[in-house]
Motif scaffolding. Structure first.
Motif, PDB file in Angstrom:
ATOM      1  N   ASN A 118     -79.908  12.161  -6.096  1.00 31.78           N
ATOM      2  CA  ASN A 118     -81.066  12.012  -5.221  1.00 31.78           C
ATOM      3  C   ASN A 118     -80.710  11.172  -3.996  1.00 31.78           C
ATOM      4  O   ASN A 118     -79.764  10.390  -4.016  1.00 31.78           O
ATOM      5  CB  ASN A 118     -82.235  11.437  -6.055  1.00 31.78           C
ATOM      6  N   VAL A 119     -81.465  11.352  -2.885  1.00 31.91           N
ATOM      7  CA  VAL A 119     -81.258  10.628  -1.628  1.00 31.91           C
ATOM      8  C   VAL A 119     -82.591  10.020  -1.210  1.00 31.91           C
ATOM      9  O   VAL A 119     -83.620  10.694  -1.228  1.00 31.91           O
ATOM     10  CB  VAL A 119     -80.746  11.560  -0.498  1.00 31.91           C
ATOM     11  N   ASP A 120     -82.555   8.742  -0.849  1.00 32.27           N
ATOM     12  CA  ASP A 120     -83.771   8.058  -0.391  1.00 32.27           C
ATOM     13  C   ASP A 120     -83.498   7.469   0.985  1.00 32.27           C
ATOM     14  O   ASP A 120     -82.759   6.502   1.127  1.00 32.27           O
ATOM     15  CB  ASP A 120     -84.158   6.949  -1.380  1.00 32.27           C
ATOM     16  N   ILE A 121     -84.051   8.120   2.016  1.00 32.75           N
ATOM     17  CA  ILE A 121     -83.902   7.617   3.389  1.00 32.75           C
ATOM     18  C   ILE A 121     -84.864   6.446   3.586  1.00 32.75           C
ATOM     19  O   ILE A 121     -85.858   6.293   2.894  1.00 32.75           O
ATOM     20  CB  ILE A 121     -84.212   8.732   4.413  1.00 32.75           C
ATOM     21  N   ASN A 122     -84.562   5.620   4.602  1.00 26.36           N
ATOM     22  CA  ASN A 122     -85.386   4.444   4.924  1.00 26.36           C
ATOM     23  C   ASN A 122     -85.424   3.465   3.760  1.00 26.36           C
ATOM     24  O   ASN A 122     -86.439   2.846   3.466  1.00 26.36           O
ATOM     25  CB  ASN A 122     -86.824   4.842   5.301  1.00 26.36           C
ATOM     26  N   GLU A 123     -84.296   3.334   3.076  1.00 32.04           N
ATOM     27  CA  GLU A 123     -84.196   2.389   1.967  1.00 32.04           C
ATOM     28  C   GLU A 123     -84.481   0.968   2.435  1.00 32.04           C
ATOM     29  O   GLU A 123     -85.157   0.203   1.771  1.00 32.04           O
ATOM     30  CB  GLU A 123     -82.791   2.474   1.356  1.00 32.04           C
ATOM     31  N   ALA A 127     -87.605  -2.140   1.288  1.00 34.10           N
ATOM     32  CA  ALA A 127     -87.200  -3.362   0.603  1.00 34.10           C
ATOM     33  C   ALA A 127     -87.676  -4.587   1.373  1.00 34.10           C
ATOM     34  O   ALA A 127     -87.849  -4.556   2.578  1.00 34.10           O
ATOM     35  CB  ALA A 127     -85.678  -3.394   0.477  1.00 34.10           C
ATOM     36  N   ASP A 128     -87.885  -5.674   0.631  1.00 32.43           N
ATOM     37  CA  ASP A 128     -88.257  -6.923   1.267  1.00 32.43           C
ATOM     38  C   ASP A 128     -87.053  -7.518   1.983  1.00 32.43           C
ATOM     39  O   ASP A 128     -85.916  -7.383   1.534  1.00 32.43           O
ATOM     40  CB  ASP A 128     -88.761  -7.916   0.216  1.00 32.43           C
ATOM     41  N   GLN A 129     -87.318  -8.182   3.116  1.00 35.67           N
ATOM     42  CA  GLN A 129     -86.270  -8.880   3.841  1.00 35.67           C
ATOM     43  C   GLN A 129     -86.483 -10.377   3.700  1.00 35.67           C
ATOM     44  O   GLN A 129     -87.586 -10.842   3.435  1.00 35.67           O
ATOM     45  CB  GLN A 129     -86.286  -8.485   5.323  1.00 35.67           C
ATOM     46  N   VAL A 130     -85.401 -11.119   3.877  1.00 31.75           N
ATOM     47  CA  VAL A 130     -85.458 -12.577   3.791  1.00 31.75           C
ATOM     48  C   VAL A 130     -85.199 -13.129   5.182  1.00 31.75           C
ATOM     49  O   VAL A 130     -84.090 -13.034   5.703  1.00 31.75           O
ATOM     50  CB  VAL A 130     -84.428 -13.129   2.787  1.00 31.75           C
ATOM     51  N   ILE A 154    -100.183 -15.038   4.877  1.00 28.33           N
ATOM     52  CA  ILE A 154     -99.987 -13.846   5.719  1.00 28.33           C
ATOM     53  C   ILE A 154     -99.790 -12.623   4.824  1.00 28.33           C
ATOM     54  O   ILE A 154     -98.951 -12.645   3.923  1.00 28.33           O
ATOM     55  CB  ILE A 154     -98.763 -14.026   6.637  1.00 28.33           C
ATOM     56  N   PRO A 155    -100.551 -11.553   5.041  1.00 27.56           N
ATOM     57  CA  PRO A 155    -100.346 -10.321   4.250  1.00 27.56           C
ATOM     58  C   PRO A 155     -98.932  -9.779   4.451  1.00 27.56           C
ATOM     59  O   PRO A 155     -98.442  -9.718   5.578  1.00 27.56           O
ATOM     60  CB  PRO A 155    -101.392  -9.352   4.827  1.00 27.56           C
ATOM     61  N   GLY A 156     -98.278  -9.422   3.372  1.00 26.89           N
ATOM     62  CA  GLY A 156     -96.918  -8.898   3.445  1.00 26.89           C
ATOM     63  C   GLY A 156     -95.852  -9.907   3.099  1.00 26.89           C
ATOM     64  O   GLY A 156     -94.700  -9.543   2.884  1.00 26.89           O
ATOM     65  N   VAL A 157     -96.231 -11.192   3.035  1.00 23.47           N
ATOM     66  CA  VAL A 157     -95.279 -12.243   2.640  1.00 23.47           C
ATOM     67  C   VAL A 157     -95.287 -12.363   1.121  1.00 23.47           C
ATOM     68  O   VAL A 157     -96.325 -12.655   0.518  1.00 23.47           O
ATOM     69  CB  VAL A 157     -95.629 -13.598   3.293  1.00 23.47           C
ATOM     70  N   PRO A 175     -90.969  -5.911   5.889  1.00 24.19           N
ATOM     71  CA  PRO A 175     -90.875  -5.731   7.349  1.00 24.19           C
ATOM     72  C   PRO A 175     -91.844  -4.698   7.900  1.00 24.19           C
ATOM     73  O   PRO A 175     -92.122  -4.693   9.102  1.00 24.19           O
ATOM     74  CB  PRO A 175     -89.420  -5.292   7.551  1.00 24.19           C
ATOM     75  N   LYS A 176     -92.372  -3.814   7.038  1.00 27.67           N
ATOM     76  CA  LYS A 176     -93.351  -2.831   7.505  1.00 27.67           C
ATOM     77  C   LYS A 176     -94.717  -3.471   7.727  1.00 27.67           C
ATOM     78  O   LYS A 176     -95.501  -3.029   8.560  1.00 27.67           O
ATOM     79  CB  LYS A 176     -93.477  -1.698   6.477  1.00 27.67           C
ATOM     80  N   THR A 177     -95.010  -4.524   6.940  1.00 27.53           N
ATOM     81  CA  THR A 177     -96.332  -5.163   6.993  1.00 27.53           C
ATOM     82  C   THR A 177     -96.379  -6.315   7.986  1.00 27.53           C
ATOM     83  O   THR A 177     -97.359  -6.490   8.705  1.00 27.53           O
ATOM     84  CB  THR A 177     -96.733  -5.669   5.593  1.00 27.53           C
ATOM     85  N   VAL A 178     -95.322  -7.125   7.998  1.00 25.88           N
ATOM     86  CA  VAL A 178     -95.317  -8.306   8.867  1.00 25.88           C
ATOM     87  C   VAL A 178     -93.940  -8.436   9.521  1.00 25.88           C
ATOM     88  O   VAL A 178     -92.913  -8.222   8.881  1.00 25.88           O
ATOM     89  CB  VAL A 178     -95.666  -9.577   8.055  1.00 25.88           C
TER      90      VAL A 178
END
Length: 652
Positions: A118-123, A127-130, A154-157, A175-178
């Motif tokens: 399987n392939v998952d683009i936009n991995e 994912a959460d970033q630090v 803050i929403p997304g944290v 990163p998509k939310t905040v």
């Protein structure tokens, strides 16, 4: 036994480094542009993709090593994780540089049968970033708790961790939310200065270039921006015209610093080079902070020492005491006036930072140590002013002033802050020494299509790009992480593994940047540079350890939230109890000094409680100890993963 312990310690360090293997100076506002959106709009995606392959034939660790080594040589591979039990390989890669079919063929060329599951683009997006942020203005654990609460709201944290000792925040967010600019704004809204350190993506490296003429020509700045934006892999460009500095964030798999220099110089009007080391960043901020507190402390001593001498020493020396007791107006003496004049600059000029911190704290509905310091010193100072004014209008008043209390308290606190920031700077120096293990220069090879050496060139090691061919002569340090193209030698890897016995290296073997080539010439191909290198990962591991709170520190943080209000309440209760006792005549009248009322006596006791509670080390001792401990350990080759490990060490 000592040798066994040393080898075990080295193995722990090696495991830590291997586990993490795959994972503003200018006061003026910088001119910056984020090129991520432009980059996507051009049809090229910098997002990560995840591909999972089923692999037949993986039976043991050597087979894993063969696949891992083959995949690491491919451009655009971010990470490869092999699951021997389920016969699967998970690969994170950049679709713009490589596709899953090439990855599958590479695995098969290594001698294994691979099937794409399987392939998952936009991995990376899912994912959460630090995100790491430097914070100025924190004085105690109450400040760090306030910032943590503001960030977590803050929403997304997902999680926010603020370390007082390192003055940094580590924020896990979607990163998509905040976005990181919202995190910076939340910290500034809480009354603190925030400076972005990193967005948390280890696959992105950062380079700073010095470009002549930026401060005089806006047209040149515009041309440089457009030229760099057009390069694949460039994530962000920030230009500081006043410093002639260009800061570029980029993906090492796609581009590199030599390309940036070439593009900038191709504009025809600018010369570019690497920005000199030590001219900015965390080290400069630390040194500036040390110098600032040193100046504050020295100036406070200039005024505080005479105040101390006139109130505690000179009054007992015959001759001098008569001069100090000379009455200027009624009971107002020369000594009182002198102490007032000397303590005022300490209270309001040198101690201004405490007023600023207290105002910011109270404005956001919390009380930090600055509030306690301001209350305590002001209580002592203004009570002394009251005593001084009473003496100026009374013929029998014999009150005592406490000007030395307020000025000495501020001086002692400034001394404590100076020692604290000095310890932080030394710890930063210890971490910086880790990065200095890499050599200053490297020998870059130019190869023809058949792999023959056409020319050699000595370059700064920071200019090494992925897939560069590097020559390592005997006695030199390995310039970058990579694998041996040809040549045989022994490499001392003790700085990673703790094992002093040199390890034999031949064609295809992996080498680590910073290790020492003992004998023979090695020709290597760089596979991991910049933030992806093993040394950079180790530094991040140490910095993360300094962020982690020890159990006792968490306990101190929970107490500190209530400490300041409790002290204020106890101080008020002390004053009220003594005042009430005086009204009810519960103690002899002889306890009250002449010309002093019951109210003034009770006020002195209340002020005493407030003043004594000021220099509190409750929230500073533990984080500073953890920071210094991990930093000194790192400089000695011992990686300590946080305060909890230090707290448990006495049980070993």
């Amino acid at each position: 036994m000592l040798m066994a312990a040393t080898k075990s310690l080295g193995l722990v360090s090696y495991i830590c480094s291997r586990c993490c293997w795959g994972n503003s100076m200018a006061k003026s506002r910088p001119r910056g542009i984020s090129t991520k959106e432009n980059y996507k709009a051009g049809g090229r995606s910098s997002e990560l993709a995840k591909a999972v392959f089923s692999v037949d034939g993986m039976t043991c660790s050597p087979s894993i090593g063969a696949i891992e080594e083959a995949l690491r040589r491919l451009p655009g591979i971010r990470e490869a994780v092999l699951d021997l039990l389920n016969n699967k390989v998970r690969v994170l890669y950049y679709p713009s540089s490589i596709n899953e079919e090439t990855i599958r063929e590479t695995i098969e060329h290594a001698g294994f049968q691979a099937t794409l599951i399987n392939v998952d683009i936009n991995e990376r997006s899912t994912a959460d970033q630090v995100c790491k942020i430097h914070i100025n203005g924190m004085t105690c654990t109450s400040c760090s708790s306030t910032i943590e609460s503001a960030l977590q709201a803050i929403p997304g944290v997902q999680k926010a961790q603020v370390a007082l000792a390192t003055e940094e925040a580590e924020v896990h967010h979607n990163p998509k939310t905040v976005r990181h600019n919202q995190l910076l704004q939340a910290i500034e809204d809480a009354g603190f200065e925030a400076i972005l350190i990193s967005t948390g993506d280890d696959s992105i490296s950062k380079i700073e270039l010095k470009v002549d003429g930026l401060d005089t020509d806006d047209h040149t700045v515009g041309m440089i921006e457009k030229s760099l934006q057009s390069l694949p892999g460039v994530q962000e460009i920030v230009i500081y015209p006043e410093l002639n500095k260009v800061s570029i964030s980029y993906i090492p798999d796609m581009t590199g610093p030599r390309i940036f220099i070439s593009v900038i110089e191709s504009t025809g009007s600018s010369k570019a080079m690497l920005y000199p080391k030590g001219k900015g960043g965390r080290e400069a901020r630390r040194q500036e902070e040390v110098d600032q507190y040193y100046r504050f402390f020295l100036w406070s001593l200039v005024f505080t020492v005479p105040v101390f001498l006139t109130s505690m020493v000179l009054m007992y020396i015959p001759g001098i005491n008569h001069v100090l007791d000379i009455k200027v107006v009624k009971m107002l003496s020369v000594g009182m006036l002198l102490r007032w004049e000397l303590s005022t600059p300490v209270q309001f000029i040198i101690g201004r930072r405490f007023y600023t911190g207290a105002y910011k704290s109270l404005r956001h509905g919390s009380a930090n140590m600055d509030v306690l310091i301001v209350l305590g010193t002001n209580a002592a100072y203004f009570y002394s002013v009251y005593s001084l004014s009473r003496a100026a209008y009374s013929k029998d008043f014999k009150g005592t002033d406490f000007f030395e209390t307020s000025s000495m308290l501020i001086s002692f606190i400034l001394l404590g802050k100076y020692l604290e920031v000095l310890a932080k700077r030394k710890t930063s120096d210890a971490i910086a020494k880790l990065m200095d293990l890499t050599p200053e220069t490297a020998i870059l090879l130019a190869l023809d299509d058949e792999g023959n050496v056409m020319s050699e060139q000595e370059i700064d090691s920071r200019l090494i790009q992925k897939n560069d061919a590097i020559k390592i002569i005997p006695g030199a340090k390995v310039a970058a992480d990579g694998y041996v193209l040809w040549g045989e030698s022994h490499v001392n890897e003790s700085m990673i593994t703790g094992e002093a016995r040199p390890v034999g290296k031949r064609k295809g073997d992996m080498v680590i940047g910073g290790t020492v080539n003992e004998n023979g010439v090695l020709y290597i191909q760089a596979t991991r540079v910049g933030s992806e290198s093993a040394l950079s990962q180790i530094v991040r591991l140490v910095e993360s350890a300094q962020m982690a709170k020890a159990p006792v520190q968490k306990f101190a943080d929970s107490i500190s939230k209530y400490f300041v209000p409790l002290v204020i309440m106890l101080s008020f209760s002390t004053w009220f109890a003594w005042f009430l006792a005086g009204k009810l005549h519960s103690y002899p009248k002889s306890w009250i000094p002449s010309s002093m009322s019951r109210f003034e006596l009770a006020l002195q006791f209340g002020i005493s409680v407030m003043v004594i509670a000021c220099p509190c080390a409750l929230g500073l001792a533990t984080p500073t100890a953890v920071m210094v401990g991990t930093g000194v350990g790192a400089s000695q080759g011992v990686l300590i993963k946080g305060g909890q490990a230090l707290e448990s060490a006495h049980k070993v």
